[in-house]
Design an enzyme around this catalytic site. Structure first.
Site, PDB file in Angstrom:
ATOM      1  N   GLU A 155      -1.621  -4.684  23.064  1.00 52.32           N
ATOM      2  CA  GLU A 155      -0.840  -3.540  23.310  1.00 52.32           C
ATOM      3  C   GLU A 155      -1.694  -2.848  24.380  1.00 52.32           C
ATOM      4  O   GLU A 155      -2.588  -2.656  24.409  1.00 52.32           O
ATOM      5  CB  GLU A 155      -0.804  -2.527  22.069  1.00 52.32           C
ATOM      6  CG  GLU A 155      -0.053  -3.169  20.822  1.00 52.32           C
ATOM      7  CD  GLU A 155      -0.125  -2.600  19.424  1.00 52.32           C
ATOM      8  OE1 GLU A 155      -0.761  -1.403  19.445  1.00 52.32           O
ATOM      9  OE2 GLU A 155       0.176  -2.967  18.583  1.00 52.32           O
ATOM     10  N   ARG A 193       0.085  -4.501  11.511  1.00 52.62           N
ATOM     11  CA  ARG A 193      -0.714  -5.067  12.747  1.00 52.62           C
ATOM     12  C   ARG A 193      -0.373  -6.032  13.211  1.00 52.62           C
ATOM     13  O   ARG A 193       0.057  -7.203  12.612  1.00 52.62           O
ATOM     14  CB  ARG A 193      -2.147  -5.010  12.455  1.00 52.62           C
ATOM     15  CG  ARG A 193      -3.052  -3.772  12.160  1.00 52.62           C
ATOM     16  CD  ARG A 193      -2.956  -3.051  13.710  1.00 52.62           C
ATOM     17  NE  ARG A 193      -3.850  -1.668  13.590  1.00 52.62           N
ATOM     18  CZ  ARG A 193      -3.357  -0.487  13.188  1.00 52.62           C
ATOM     19  NH1 ARG A 193      -2.000  -0.263  12.965  1.00 52.62           N
ATOM     20  NH2 ARG A 193      -3.972   0.608  12.933  1.00 52.62           N
ATOM     21  N   GLY A 207       0.730  -1.196   0.134  1.00 55.94           N
ATOM     22  CA  GLY A 207      -0.017  -0.086  -0.002  1.00 55.94           C
ATOM     23  C   GLY A 207       0.867   1.098  -0.108  1.00 55.94           C
ATOM     24  O   GLY A 207       2.110   1.188  -0.440  1.00 55.94           O
ATOM     25  N   ILE A 209       5.588  -3.424  10.818  1.00 50.86           N
ATOM     26  CA  ILE A 209       4.979  -2.328  11.290  1.00 50.86           C
ATOM     27  C   ILE A 209       3.215  -1.922  10.474  1.00 50.86           C
ATOM     28  O   ILE A 209       2.896  -1.015  10.630  1.00 50.86           O
ATOM     29  CB  ILE A 209       5.774  -1.061  10.558  1.00 50.86           C
ATOM     30  CG1 ILE A 209       5.913  -1.326   8.821  1.00 50.86           C
ATOM     31  CG2 ILE A 209       7.024  -0.978  10.988  1.00 50.86           C
ATOM     32  CD1 ILE A 209       6.416  -0.042   8.304  1.00 50.86           C
ATOM     33  N   HIS A 239       4.238   0.862  19.167  1.00 48.47           N
ATOM     34  CA  HIS A 239       3.278   1.264  18.185  1.00 48.47           C
ATOM     35  C   HIS A 239       3.657   3.004  18.001  1.00 48.47           C
ATOM     36  O   HIS A 239       2.688   3.675  18.202  1.00 48.47           O
ATOM     37  CB  HIS A 239       1.966   1.054  18.608  1.00 48.47           C
ATOM     38  CG  HIS A 239       0.964   0.884  17.324  1.00 48.47           C
ATOM     39  ND1 HIS A 239       0.126  -0.006  17.347  1.00 48.47           N
ATOM     40  CD2 HIS A 239       1.086   1.534  16.247  1.00 48.47           C
ATOM     41  CE1 HIS A 239      -0.439   0.076  16.124  1.00 48.47           C
ATOM     42  NE2 HIS A 239       0.013   1.093  15.554  1.00 48.47           N
ATOM     43  N   ARG A 241      -2.072  -8.236  -2.042  1.00 47.01           N
ATOM     44  CA  ARG A 241      -3.455  -8.930  -2.294  1.00 47.01           C
ATOM     45  C   ARG A 241      -3.508  -8.425  -4.045  1.00 47.01           C
ATOM     46  O   ARG A 241      -3.850  -9.419  -5.045  1.00 47.01           O
ATOM     47  CB  ARG A 241      -4.514  -8.144  -1.749  1.00 47.01           C
ATOM     48  CG  ARG A 241      -6.032  -8.857  -1.941  1.00 47.01           C
ATOM     49  CD  ARG A 241      -6.751  -8.316  -0.889  1.00 47.01           C
ATOM     50  NE  ARG A 241      -6.663  -6.776  -0.954  1.00 47.01           N
ATOM     51  CZ  ARG A 241      -7.569  -5.954  -0.772  1.00 47.01           C
ATOM     52  NH1 ARG A 241      -8.663  -6.291  -0.222  1.00 47.01           N
ATOM     53  NH2 ARG A 241      -7.309  -4.576  -0.860  1.00 47.01           N
ATOM     54  N   THR A 242      -3.501  -7.136  -4.246  1.00 53.07           N
ATOM     55  CA  THR A 242      -3.338  -7.276  -5.799  1.00 53.07           C
ATOM     56  C   THR A 242      -1.874  -6.591  -6.309  1.00 53.07           C
ATOM     57  O   THR A 242      -1.229  -5.660  -5.632  1.00 53.07           O
ATOM     58  CB  THR A 242      -4.297  -5.745  -6.074  1.00 53.07           C
ATOM     59  OG1 THR A 242      -4.289  -4.965  -5.118  1.00 53.07           O
ATOM     60  CG2 THR A 242      -5.629  -6.135  -6.046  1.00 53.07           C
TER      61      THR A 242
END
Ligand code: GLV
Length: 321
Positions: free
Chosen positions: A266, A237, A155, A235, A285, A177-178
């Protein structure tokens, strides 16, 4: 009268913007989330809420808040929100994409180099007074130069990470995914199947959000396929990783080390076995935590809320899955 509930203490300059158009109820702590029962009470007459990833938005919240128009999430990831439920109830949810991309990629890069060069172990060694002399292999780590780097999740943050790698003489692979064919040439990144990424990468970087597809993606089978000297960075989830499998992989030298900005729970429980491993570097985080970026994230939440109060489209709505 509009009412906004803000679940963390944020600077007055932002609160003032909302106070000019609404009643504001803000939790007074910045490091401790608003307790759930207080949140459920506060939102009963609220028309907007400004939340963080510590708040879970589920049926109980939606039922408790019949007047809610907008939920502004101060994060790009929104696995804490049941987005279909929210949208079905005619409530708008927004997140903070874009403004945090570069900052989060920088943290990922920092973690990668920190783990590769064993900076945390080395710094503790100096602090503990253990440094006696120069040693041929003292804290010898791993080169990024010439390495294969596999990015899982291409992404905006994955792409920003790839752009940074270009100056470090690496071979970049990615799995997503794509496939992003149009970006591959500019990023110098090769699309590969997930297993190839695991098998060939010296560094595996996970930037993926948490979805049904990504949950537990890094499980025992995945770590078994990785190189014995591979470094794993997350980095995205925490729940994208089976942490027991990760501990096993680190303890049994299936992989060399890891750097994690995100955990399944967390804050981490202090008895978590990852904390006992010198080859696991864990930070709390802080991917998007530069002052400028946090200011921008808060401002975006404020803008989204103000626009919805004005019956305008929010800047960054989350669409149903
Ligand atoms: C942080 O993890 C975010 O999703 O913004």
């Amino acid at each position: 009268m509009e009412k906004v509930v803000i679940t963390r203490k944020i600077p007055q300059q932002f609160v003032a913007q909302l106070e000019s158009v609404a009643q504001v109820e803000m939790w007074d702590e910045s490091l401790v989330p608003m307790p759930r029962d207080q949140f459920l009470e506060a939102i009963q007459d609220a028309t907007a809420c400004f939340i963080t990833l510590s708040e879970t938005i589920d049926e109980e919240v939606i039922t408790a808040a019949p007047h809610l128009k907008i939920i502004a999430n101060m994060a790009v990831g929104y696995d804490n929100i049941d987005i279909n439920l929210v949208n079905q109830n005619g409530i708008i949810a927004t997140n903070t994409p874009g403004v945090l991309t570069e900052t989060t990629a920088e943290l990922g890069f920092t973690l990668m180099l920190t783990v590769a060069r064993r900076i945390v172990e080395a710094e503790k060694y100096v602090q503990n007074g253990e440094w006696q002399s120069w040693g041929p292999y003292l804290f010898a780590g791993k080169d990024l130069n010439n390495a294969n780097v596999g990015i899982y999740g291409m992404g905006e943050i994955g792409k920003a990470f790839a752009r940074r790698l270009k100056g470090f003489n690496t071979n970049i692979m990615y799995h997503n995914r794509t496939r992003h064919k149009d970006d591959e040439e500019a990023l110098g990144a090769l699309y590969v199947p997930f297993d190839t990424l695991l098998q060939q990468s010296d560094f595996v970087i996970c930037t993926a959000p948490l979805t049904d597809d990504t949950k537990d993606k890094f499980n025992a089978q995945a770590f078994e396929k990785m190189k014995k000297d591979a470094i794993f960075i997350n980095i995205g989830r925490g729940a994208v990783v089976d942490e027991q499998a990760l501990v096993h992989a680190l303890q049994n030298e299936q992989i060399a080390a890891c750097g994690l900005d995100v955990l399944r729970e967390e804050p981490i429980d202090m008895s978590h076995p990852l904390l006992a491993l010198p080859n696991a570097v864990i930070v709390p985080h802080i991917g998007s935590a530069s002052v400028m970026t946090r200011n921008r994230m808060i401002q975006l939440c404020v803008d989204n809320i103000s626009r919805v109060f004005n019956q305008e489209q929010p800047k960054t709505p989350i669409m149903s899955n």
